[in-house]
Design an enzyme around this catalytic site. Structure first.
Site, PDB file in Angstrom:
ATOM      1  N   HIS A 128       0.840  -1.204   0.000  1.00 54.71           N
ATOM      2  CA  HIS A 128       0.000   0.000   0.000  1.00 54.71           C
ATOM      3  C   HIS A 128       0.875   1.255   0.000  1.00 54.71           C
ATOM      4  CE1 HIS A 128      -3.130   2.898   1.005  1.00 54.71           C
ATOM      5  NE2 HIS A 128      -2.398   3.298   2.016  1.00 54.71           N
ATOM      6  N   GLU A 193     -10.377   1.622   3.877  1.00 59.01           N
ATOM      7  CA  GLU A 193      -9.022   1.087   4.049  1.00 59.01           C
ATOM      8  C   GLU A 193      -9.137  -0.245   4.783  1.00 59.01           C
ATOM      9  OE1 GLU A 193      -6.391   4.050   5.803  1.00 59.01           O
ATOM     10  OE2 GLU A 193      -5.943   4.816   3.796  1.00 59.01           O
TER      11      GLU A 193
HETATM   12 MN    MN Z   1      -5.404   4.076   7.698  1.00 58.83          MN
END
Ligand code: MN
Length: 425
Positions: A128, A193
């Protein structure tokens, strides 16, 4: 460490715990909070199959305050787990006394698993960090500190929601590169997320760092965690002090804390490339490097208003794995957080950061899935998403599987986007 409570053949007198598909067989026994219809206060619950056991009613704990349970020592946690398995196992003499304290999860309200004290969000998902960094710095996606410092920021505990609670799309300031000045209004780039939550148990005194070797005795367990994010607000506000309004409007946590004890069979070595720099000594322990990661399969599922109207099943849009995604262990997070003297409390929550895998079908956020907002995801019914629409529901799921052991899971971490509240400005 793998005592008799991990025997895959153990079954419970709660028959739903013996179904192969359950997240909560007798080998799991995660902790959370629930209340019966009409109850004002929360009770400590243990999930077993589709049921929840009222823990204080069994007499195994003295108080119905989960904060007391969080502060048990490692040895006390192990004996509580053993006592629960002895009481819930098929043929147990406790069945007649405990059966009246077992409730259908669907008939109770599941709340936040504990009173969440302080909240810190980390950034340990290296794929990420690389994907997000590449959008801003194509040639140099990872900043030079990444492989030395577990990066994080202090967030707000006040807006962490129990799974199932909806929240409003936030309003805020945004400024695109085409605009000369910022505008105010609802975010146009609402994202999820995919994270895990780390729940702190035993506190430390201010000024008394927790060593890497002792860190796990201060961790009660893990949850799923969705750190909803407004990317356009974030892009305008984040320099120089990091995320603020883009992150503090809502985060969602799953109802059950899966204990470190239950996760024991699913340990893995930390994945750290051979030629990467060694962690500084306060972050390094041979035992932690060898077994400090956890093999948790993670899924992201979307349900849109159109899908619900047309009776379509929710759609899986991403699949990832905690151990493959994380550059740091949860022990390293505790050691780093306290090394300067910071005090942790029972019920503190760490978010891990977004746990994307390295492949394009393993994205832990729409920011990555859409390559910075450029490429829509096409759902099976033909709908497209770059970011989230009002009415969309995102559900995170997590499971641990290993041959010879019962599969355990984390339950659901679900939230639904409501329209923005009309602003008065
Ligand atoms: Mn986060």
């Amino acid at each position: 460490m793998l005592d008799w409570t991990f025997d895959a053949k153990l079954e419970s007198w709660v028959s739903s715990a013996n179904e192969r598909s359950t997240d909560f067989p007798i080998q799991n026994l995660p902790f959370g909070r629930f209340r019966l219809p009409g109850d004002a206060s929360w009770r400590v619950g243990v999930a077993i199959g589709s049921q929840v056991l009222d823990l204080a009613a069994t007499g195994l704990i003295a108080s119905s305050d989960i904060t007391q349970v969080l502060q048990l020592t490692k040895a006390q946690r192990v004996s509580l787990r053993q006592a629960l398995v002895r009481g819930l196992v098929a043929g147990s003499s406790s069945e007649s006394a405990w059966a009246q304290h077992v409730h259908d999860q669907g008939a109770v309200e599941l709340g936040l698993p504990c009173d969440i004290r302080d909240y810190t969000d980390f950034y340990i998902g290296i794929h990420h960090a690389t994907n997000a960094g590449r959008l801003f710095r194509p040639d140099n996606p990872l900043l030079p500190n990444y492989k030395y410092v577990p990066i994080g920021y202090h967030g707000r505990a006040s807006t962490i929601l129990a799974s199932g609670k909806p929240f409003h799309r936030p309003n805020g300031q945004t400024k695109s590169s085409a605009q000369d000045a910022p505008v105010f209004g609802p975010t146009q780039r609402l994202d999820f997320e995919l994270e895990m939550g780390v729940v702190i148990g035993m506190p430390n005194e201010m000024g008394q760092p927790i060593s890497i070797g002792d860190a796990e005795s201060h961790i009660f367990g893990l949850t799923l965690f969705n750190d909803w994010s407004a990317r356009d607000i974030q892009a305008w506000e984040y320099q120089p002090l990091g995320p603020f309004q883009s992150k503090n409007f809502a985060s969602t946590i799953s109802p059950w804390i899966v204990t470190i004890e239950a996760l024991e069979p699913f340990r893995k070595p930390l994945e750290r490339p051979q030629d990467d720099p060694e962690p500084l000594p306060y972050l390094k322990s041979a035992a932690d490097m060898a077994a400090g990661a956890f093999d948790v399969d993670l899924d992201v599922v979307i349900s849109t208003p159109q899908m619900r109207a047309q009776g379509q099943h929710p759609e899986n849009i991403s699949h990832s794995n905690f151990a493959h995604a994380a550059y740091w262990t949860i022990s390293q997070l505790v050691a780093h957080h306290t090394v300067g003297g910071c005090a942790l409390s029972a019920g503190d929550l760490f978010g891990t950061g977004t746990l994307s895998g390295k492949d394009s079908d393993q994205c832990g956020s729409l920011l990555e899935m859409s390559k910075g907002g450029r490429q829509p995801t096409i759902l099976a019914n033909g709908e497209q998403r770059i970011f989230l629409d009002d009415g969309d529901t995102i559900t995170l799921r997590g499971r641990c599987q290993r041959a010879g052991f019962r599969t355990i899971g984390f339950g659901e971490c679900a939230g639904t986007v409501l329209p923005a509240i009309a602003s008065r400005s």
